[in-house]
Design a protein around this motif. Structure first.
Motif, short mmCIF file in Angstrom:
data_model
loop_
_atom_site.label_atom_id
_atom_site.label_comp_id
_atom_site.label_asym_id
_atom_site.label_seq_id
_atom_site.Cartn_x
_atom_site.Cartn_y
_atom_site.Cartn_z
N ASN A 225 0.77 3.81 -3.40
CA ASN A 225 -0.17 5.40 -2.57
C ASN A 225 1.04 6.41 -2.48
OD1 ASN A 225 -2.41 4.51 -2.09
ND2 ASN A 225 -2.23 3.58 -0.61
N ASP B 6 0.50 -1.25 0.24
CA ASP B 6 0.15 -0.04 0.28
C ASP B 6 0.68 1.26 0.00
OD1 ASP B 6 -2.28 -1.29 -0.59
OD2 ASP B 6 -2.39 -1.35 2.10
N TYR C 285 -4.26 5.19 -10.00
CA TYR C 285 -2.83 6.06 -9.11
C TYR C 285 -2.20 6.93 -10.25
CZ TYR C 285 -3.30 1.86 -6.33
OH TYR C 285 -3.69 0.24 -5.19
#
Length: 261
Positions: free
Chosen positions: A126, A122, A167
């Motif tokens: 991110n 993650d 993203y």
């Protein structure tokens, strides 16, 4: 003058992947290679037997040393095994305004060994993906990132859309794991571009992901647009595989210097 390019990745003691493959690829694609080592691995063509993370503060010192002296024209990011290291890299790249960032989201090695901790996935998605000009997942990685199973070209199209929309970076889905062809798909948020590749009957594929992403970064540094950088990189990796280098007892490395006789 040669353009400087930085690789941020782990070390491969067998020389076929990681920092070693990146430096070979960058050098043979005509740029000046620099490195920031994120982890030491004990590995060979049969698998990974150990991983030793570099302290995140020392990773930061390596990045500072590079950017404050020889500013890279492109950055390739490979193996990152902890969320602390990922955070330091993301903060540093934003601080220095790094450009032409290519992220190879390494999750497992060619031999199937797990290289990325669960809590780091993650963080990578991110913190690093939004900084990248392109990310280069293979089909298994694109399946994890998109949450869908990928079996067809239509699945590749859908997966790249999902990843891009989430993203906000270009996505190159590598088709080497496809049973029918070795075609790659780039989605830039507006258009899809297929890069046809010839399937080479060579099981020695250790370090192919590292090599492709490093070649893309090298050509971006030389001023080529993303499409052309990918095209040149695919031709380089195909030629390196076609040389049929055969080393080790498992999945061996490519011949990065295939044109040096």
């Amino acid at each position: 003058m040669k353009k400087p390019v930085l690789t941020i990745a782990g070390s491969d003691s067998s020389g076929g992947a990681g920092i070693q493959a990146d430096i070979k690829t960058m050098t043979l694609n005509g740029v000046y290679a620099m490195s920031v080592i994120t982890a030491l691995t004990a590995q060979n063509t049969l698998g990974v037997s150990g991983i030793l993370d570099i302290d995140s503060d020392f990773v930061k010192k390596q990045i500072d040393a590079v950017f404050t002296d020889i500013f890279p024209e492109a950055v390739k990011i490979g193996m990152l095994s902890s969320k602390e290291i990922i955070a330091v890299i993301a903060d540093s790249l934003k601080k220095y305004g790094a450009k032409n960032i290519v992220v190879d989201p390494v999750m497992v090695s060619t031999s199937g060994s797990k290289l990325l901790k669960d809590d780091a996935i993650d963080s990578m998605c991110n913190k690093l993906f939004p900084l990248a000009i392109v990310i280069t997942p293979n089909i298994p990685e694109a399946s994890i990132l998109s949450g869908i199973e990928i079996n067809t070209k239509e699945d590749m199209i859908k997966a790249t859309q999902i990843i891009h929309d989430k993203y906000k970076c270009c996505v190159l889905c590598k088709g080497g794991h496809s049973t029918n062809d070795a075609n790659d798909l780039l989605y830039d948020g507006e258009n899809f571009y297929w890069f046809e590749g010839r399937r080479i009957n060579n099981s020695n594929t250790h370090g192919t992901g590292c090599t492709l992403s490093s070649a893309i970064a090298s050509n971006l540094a030389k001023g080529y647009p993303l499409n052309k950088s990918i095209e040149i990189a695919k031709e380089y990796i195909s030629n390196a595989m076609n040389e049929m280098l055969d080393l080790g007892h498992g999945r061996g490395p490519l011949d990065h210097g295939y044109f040096i006789k």
